[in-house]
Design a protein around this motif. Structure first.
Motif, PDB file in Angstrom:
ATOM      1  N   CYS A 299      -0.970  -6.095   4.242  1.00 38.58           N
ATOM      2  CA  CYS A 299      -0.955  -7.142   5.058  1.00 38.58           C
ATOM      3  C   CYS A 299      -1.540  -7.064   6.266  1.00 38.58           C
ATOM      4  O   CYS A 299      -1.599  -6.296   6.969  1.00 38.58           O
ATOM      5  N   MET A 300      -2.130  -8.224   6.755  1.00 37.25           N
ATOM      6  CA  MET A 300      -2.989  -8.436   7.982  1.00 37.25           C
ATOM      7  C   MET A 300      -1.992  -9.279   8.972  1.00 37.25           C
ATOM      8  O   MET A 300      -2.004 -10.622   8.457  1.00 37.25           O
ATOM      9  N   THR A 301      -1.755  -8.877   9.954  1.00 39.61           N
ATOM     10  CA  THR A 301      -0.898  -9.889  11.009  1.00 39.61           C
ATOM     11  C   THR A 301      -1.831 -10.157  12.057  1.00 39.61           C
ATOM     12  O   THR A 301      -2.253  -9.399  13.049  1.00 39.61           O
ATOM     13  N   LEU A 302      -2.032 -11.540  12.190  1.00 39.41           N
ATOM     14  CA  LEU A 302      -2.720 -12.290  13.373  1.00 39.41           C
ATOM     15  C   LEU A 302      -1.704 -12.511  14.578  1.00 39.41           C
ATOM     16  O   LEU A 302      -1.518 -13.579  14.788  1.00 39.41           O
ATOM     17  N   ARG A 303      -1.507 -11.297  14.961  1.00 36.03           N
ATOM     18  CA  ARG A 303      -0.693 -11.162  16.292  1.00 36.03           C
ATOM     19  C   ARG A 303      -0.984 -10.171  17.427  1.00 36.03           C
ATOM     20  O   ARG A 303      -1.437  -9.234  16.798  1.00 36.03           O
ATOM     21  N   ASP A 304      -0.642 -10.230  18.606  1.00 38.58           N
ATOM     22  CA  ASP A 304      -0.962  -8.977  19.489  1.00 38.58           C
ATOM     23  C   ASP A 304      -0.067  -8.186  19.548  1.00 38.58           C
ATOM     24  O   ASP A 304      -0.234  -7.123  20.137  1.00 38.58           O
ATOM     25  N   ASN A 305       1.164  -8.448  19.094  1.00 40.14           N
ATOM     26  CA  ASN A 305       2.351  -7.524  19.160  1.00 40.14           C
ATOM     27  C   ASN A 305       3.114  -7.605  18.111  1.00 40.14           C
ATOM     28  O   ASN A 305       3.207  -8.782  17.353  1.00 40.14           O
ATOM     29  N   THR A 306       4.023  -6.968  17.729  1.00 41.53           N
ATOM     30  CA  THR A 306       5.100  -7.061  16.765  1.00 41.53           C
ATOM     31  C   THR A 306       6.515  -6.407  17.277  1.00 41.53           C
ATOM     32  O   THR A 306       6.478  -5.564  17.950  1.00 41.53           O
ATOM     33  N   GLU A 307       7.610  -7.084  16.662  1.00 39.95           N
ATOM     34  CA  GLU A 307       8.717  -6.428  16.877  1.00 39.95           C
ATOM     35  C   GLU A 307       9.118  -5.516  15.828  1.00 39.95           C
ATOM     36  O   GLU A 307      10.126  -5.251  15.858  1.00 39.95           O
ATOM     37  N   ARG A 308       8.446  -5.436  14.765  1.00 32.91           N
ATOM     38  CA  ARG A 308       8.701  -4.896  13.579  1.00 32.91           C
ATOM     39  C   ARG A 308       7.350  -3.678  13.416  1.00 32.91           C
ATOM     40  O   ARG A 308       6.730  -3.580  12.341  1.00 32.91           O
ATOM     41  N   PRO A 309       7.512  -2.580  14.221  1.00 30.76           N
ATOM     42  CA  PRO A 309       6.196  -1.702  14.225  1.00 30.76           C
ATOM     43  C   PRO A 309       6.620  -0.770  13.207  1.00 30.76           C
ATOM     44  O   PRO A 309       5.601  -0.180  12.482  1.00 30.76           O
ATOM     45  N   GLU A 310       7.581  -0.574  12.473  1.00 31.46           N
ATOM     46  CA  GLU A 310       7.776   0.320  11.437  1.00 31.46           C
ATOM     47  C   GLU A 310       7.092  -0.424  10.173  1.00 31.46           C
ATOM     48  O   GLU A 310       6.597   0.579   9.247  1.00 31.46           O
ATOM     49  N   THR A 311       6.744  -1.605  10.126  1.00 32.91           N
ATOM     50  CA  THR A 311       5.748  -2.052   9.037  1.00 32.91           C
ATOM     51  C   THR A 311       4.558  -1.417   9.225  1.00 32.91           C
ATOM     52  O   THR A 311       3.695  -1.422   8.247  1.00 32.91           O
ATOM     53  N   ILE A 312       3.887  -1.248  10.406  1.00 31.07           N
ATOM     54  CA  ILE A 312       2.758  -0.640  10.629  1.00 31.07           C
ATOM     55  C   ILE A 312       2.709   0.971  10.632  1.00 31.07           C
ATOM     56  O   ILE A 312       1.744   1.283   9.846  1.00 31.07           O
ATOM     57  N   THR A 313       3.802   1.377  11.120  1.00 26.79           N
ATOM     58  CA  THR A 313       3.688   3.129  11.177  1.00 26.79           C
ATOM     59  C   THR A 313       3.801   3.474   9.872  1.00 26.79           C
ATOM     60  O   THR A 313       3.643   4.475   9.333  1.00 26.79           O
ATOM     61  N   GLU A 314       4.650   2.865   9.024  1.00 22.50           N
ATOM     62  CA  GLU A 314       5.295   3.259   7.695  1.00 22.50           C
ATOM     63  C   GLU A 314       4.832   2.308   6.626  1.00 22.50           C
ATOM     64  O   GLU A 314       4.621   2.999   5.306  1.00 22.50           O
ATOM     65  N   GLY A 315       4.532   1.059   6.893  1.00 18.14           N
ATOM     66  CA  GLY A 315       4.500   0.186   5.785  1.00 18.14           C
ATOM     67  C   GLY A 315       2.831  -0.217   5.329  1.00 18.14           C
ATOM     68  O   GLY A 315       2.021   0.724   5.959  1.00 18.14           O
ATOM     69  N   THR A 316       2.735  -1.340   4.956  1.00 19.57           N
ATOM     70  CA  THR A 316       1.435  -1.816   4.460  1.00 19.57           C
ATOM     71  C   THR A 316       0.599  -2.676   5.525  1.00 19.57           C
ATOM     72  O   THR A 316      -0.194  -3.319   5.386  1.00 19.57           O
ATOM     73  N   ASN A 317       1.474  -2.797   6.606  1.00 21.56           N
ATOM     74  CA  ASN A 317       0.826  -4.018   7.675  1.00 21.56           C
ATOM     75  C   ASN A 317      -0.040  -3.180   8.806  1.00 21.56           C
ATOM     76  O   ASN A 317      -0.037  -2.235   9.019  1.00 21.56           O
ATOM     77  N   GLU A 318      -1.003  -4.028   9.014  1.00 15.63           N
ATOM     78  CA  GLU A 318      -1.988  -3.778  10.074  1.00 15.63           C
ATOM     79  C   GLU A 318      -1.929  -5.004  11.079  1.00 15.63           C
ATOM     80  O   GLU A 318      -1.918  -6.024  10.680  1.00 15.63           O
ATOM     81  N   LEU A 319      -1.887  -4.657  12.393  1.00 18.36           N
ATOM     82  CA  LEU A 319      -1.696  -5.791  13.524  1.00 18.36           C
ATOM     83  C   LEU A 319      -3.360  -5.980  13.914  1.00 18.36           C
ATOM     84  O   LEU A 319      -3.872  -5.135  14.483  1.00 18.36           O
ATOM     85  N   LEU A 320      -3.626  -7.139  13.582  1.00 21.24           N
ATOM     86  CA  LEU A 320      -5.187  -7.312  14.078  1.00 21.24           C
ATOM     87  C   LEU A 320      -5.492  -7.961  15.135  1.00 21.24           C
ATOM     88  O   LEU A 320      -6.469  -7.985  15.836  1.00 21.24           O
ATOM     89  N   GLY A 321      -4.425  -8.524  15.849  1.00 21.37           N
ATOM     90  CA  GLY A 321      -4.682  -9.346  17.117  1.00 21.37           C
ATOM     91  C   GLY A 321      -4.971 -10.761  16.926  1.00 21.37           C
ATOM     92  O   GLY A 321      -4.954 -11.215  15.489  1.00 21.37           O
ATOM     93  N   THR A 322      -5.133 -11.617  17.690  1.00 23.22           N
ATOM     94  CA  THR A 322      -5.500 -12.970  17.652  1.00 23.22           C
ATOM     95  C   THR A 322      -7.105 -13.410  17.542  1.00 23.22           C
ATOM     96  O   THR A 322      -7.229 -14.563  17.763  1.00 23.22           O
ATOM     97  N   ASP A 323      -7.869 -12.290  17.763  1.00 23.93           N
ATOM     98  CA  ASP A 323      -9.337 -12.690  17.838  1.00 23.93           C
ATOM     99  C   ASP A 323      -9.811 -12.759  16.364  1.00 23.93           C
ATOM    100  O   ASP A 323      -9.731 -11.946  15.686  1.00 23.93           O
ATOM    101  N   PRO A 324     -10.420 -13.940  16.122  1.00 22.23           N
ATOM    102  CA  PRO A 324     -10.849 -14.277  14.800  1.00 22.23           C
ATOM    103  C   PRO A 324     -11.872 -13.137  14.174  1.00 22.23           C
ATOM    104  O   PRO A 324     -11.983 -12.935  13.224  1.00 22.23           O
ATOM    105  N   GLN A 325     -12.742 -12.368  15.078  1.00 23.66           N
ATOM    106  CA  GLN A 325     -13.601 -11.228  14.873  1.00 23.66           C
ATOM    107  C   GLN A 325     -12.882 -10.266  14.352  1.00 23.66           C
ATOM    108  O   GLN A 325     -13.741  -9.412  13.663  1.00 23.66           O
ATOM    109  N   ALA A 326     -11.511 -10.057  14.463  1.00 23.47           N
ATOM    110  CA  ALA A 326     -11.208  -8.848  13.673  1.00 23.47           C
ATOM    111  C   ALA A 326     -10.788  -8.987  12.162  1.00 23.47           C
ATOM    112  O   ALA A 326     -10.796  -8.104  11.648  1.00 23.47           O
ATOM    113  N   ILE A 327     -11.127 -10.424  11.747  1.00 26.74           N
ATOM    114  CA  ILE A 327     -10.697 -10.605  10.419  1.00 26.74           C
ATOM    115  C   ILE A 327     -11.613  -9.680   9.313  1.00 26.74           C
ATOM    116  O   ILE A 327     -11.501  -9.249   8.645  1.00 26.74           O
ATOM    117  N   LYS A 328     -13.105  -9.841   9.925  1.00 25.41           N
ATOM    118  CA  LYS A 328     -14.061  -9.204   8.962  1.00 25.41           C
ATOM    119  C   LYS A 328     -13.760  -7.664   8.713  1.00 25.41           C
ATOM    120  O   LYS A 328     -13.992  -7.305   7.511  1.00 25.41           O
TER     121      LYS A 328
END
Length: 365
Positions: A299-328
């Motif tokens: 999972c790629m999350t297009l946000r600068d922050n998250t209220e669910r950090p366990e999805t990143i530290t433990e799960g399959t989620n990565e916080l990309l931010g809102t800069d389109p250049q982070a997609i590549k």
């Protein structure tokens, strides 16, 4: 007899409330003195919310609908408070008002209940993004500042509550009712029409959802985001359930591509069928990051922050931010099979609602 008002106002609320209804019904069936009243504030109303949505999740029709939809944040808050106050003052007060999540209904009913001396339990308490520009963050903070019983999904949430002065004896680490719903209905996921229509194959397409103003309200940024996703998605189909407003904006911008399939919003069972079989999900939703974590989908999350950090530290989620250049770079990581595996967080086991009801019986009985 313990009487509980269950408050729901938006679609995610009903996913969180559904297993609690099941658990109260089961406890009552075992002879426990507990009952509930389901209150729909009317905050969100759409075709997916009535009829098929209730049927799919096995939710009974609400006992009360306050009909408080529409208007500005303040107008909606006021309408919900007036409606719920009238209900409490005209009838018998419940022993507890149980609210879930972080929508306007959550905050408005919490304030109303407390002013009329009705205790409040908050399910999904303590989660924080730190971003005060999001209405949900204000709703969470206000709700948690006047709640009696805090039911949490993670140790991060527990710590956040402790820092704000909540005593340990009022914090109950029970897990995630959203995952109760997911695990209960997973065997019943339904193949959506789009599957056969465009010839989708398991693991060979990407699901997208975008709805936050930071991503969809700025035309040029939205155009760049979508273009980056199209350019770097490895030639795979992109399935994008979009709300009419966003769809219109995309059409106005002239965004179209043979691999970009913009479809109407899906029911719960159809949407999660798509997610479970996807190569990856690109989203700006919080709840979806929890579901992808449990289903093991990148999972790629297009946000600068998250209220669910366990999805990143433990799960399959990565916080990309809102800069389109982070997609590549994120897509390169995905297609080189370097995406993290992740694990299911502690107590996200489908038994959260049962634990909540056990605590309520103990504390209110």
């Amino acid at each position: 007899m313990i009487s509980i008002d269950l408050i729901a106002g938006a679609r995610p609320n009903f996913m969180k409330i559904s297993p609690i209804i099941d658990a109260i019904t089961a406890a009552a069936g075992e002879g426990k003195a507990i009952t509930f009243r389901l209150i729909h504030t009317g905050q969100h109303y759409d075709k997916n919310m009535s009829g098929s949505f209730f049927e799919q999740l096995g939710i009974p029709e609400p006992d009360v609908n306050l009909g408080a939809g529409g208007g500005t944040q303040a107008e909606q808050t006021a309408a919900i408070m007036i409606g719920y106050e009238k209900l409490l003052m005209e009838g018998e007060k419940p022993d507890l008002c149980l609210v879930v999540g972080d929508v306007t209904s959550t905050m408005a009913c919490t304030i109303t209940a407390q002013k009329l001396h009705v205790k409040v339990a908050h399910v999904e308490a303590g989660i924080r993004s730190g971003d005060w520009s999001m209405p949900e963050e204000i709703n969470r903070m206000v709700t948690d500042s006047i709640t009696n019983f805090f039911f949490t999904t993670s140790e991060v949430a527990n710590e956040s509550l402790r820092k704000s002065g909540v005593e340990d004896e009022r914090i109950f680490y029970v897990g995630n009712t959203m995952i109760d719903t997911l695990l209960k209905h997973r065997p019943r996921f339904q193949k959506p029409e789009v599957w056969d229509k465009i010839g989708l194959e398991k693991g060979k397409y990407i699901v997208m959802t975008l709805h936050r103003p930071a991503n969809v309200d700025q035309e040029e940024k939205l155009k760049e985001l979508i273009q980056e996703i199209i350019d770097h998605s490895g030639g795979l189909p992109l399935v994008f359930p979009v709300h009419p407003r966003t769809k219109k904006m995309l059409q106005n911008l002239g965004i179209s591509h043979e691999r970009l399939h913009m479809i109407d919003p899906l029911g719960y069972l159809e949407f999660n069928y798509l997610v479970e079989s996807a190569k990856a999900v690109v989203t700006d939703s919080g709840g979806i990051t929890e579901e992808t974590t449990v289903m093991g989908i990148p999972c790629m999350t297009l946000r600068d922050n998250t209220e669910r950090p366990e999805t990143i530290t433990e799960g399959t989620n990565e916080l990309l931010g809102t800069d389109p250049q982070a997609i590549k770079p994120a897509m390169e990581k995905l297609f080189s099979d370097n995406w993290k595996t992740g694990k299911v967080p502690y107590l996200w086991d489908g038994k959260t609602a049962k634990r909540i009801v056990e605590v309520l019986l103990q504390k209110l009985g």
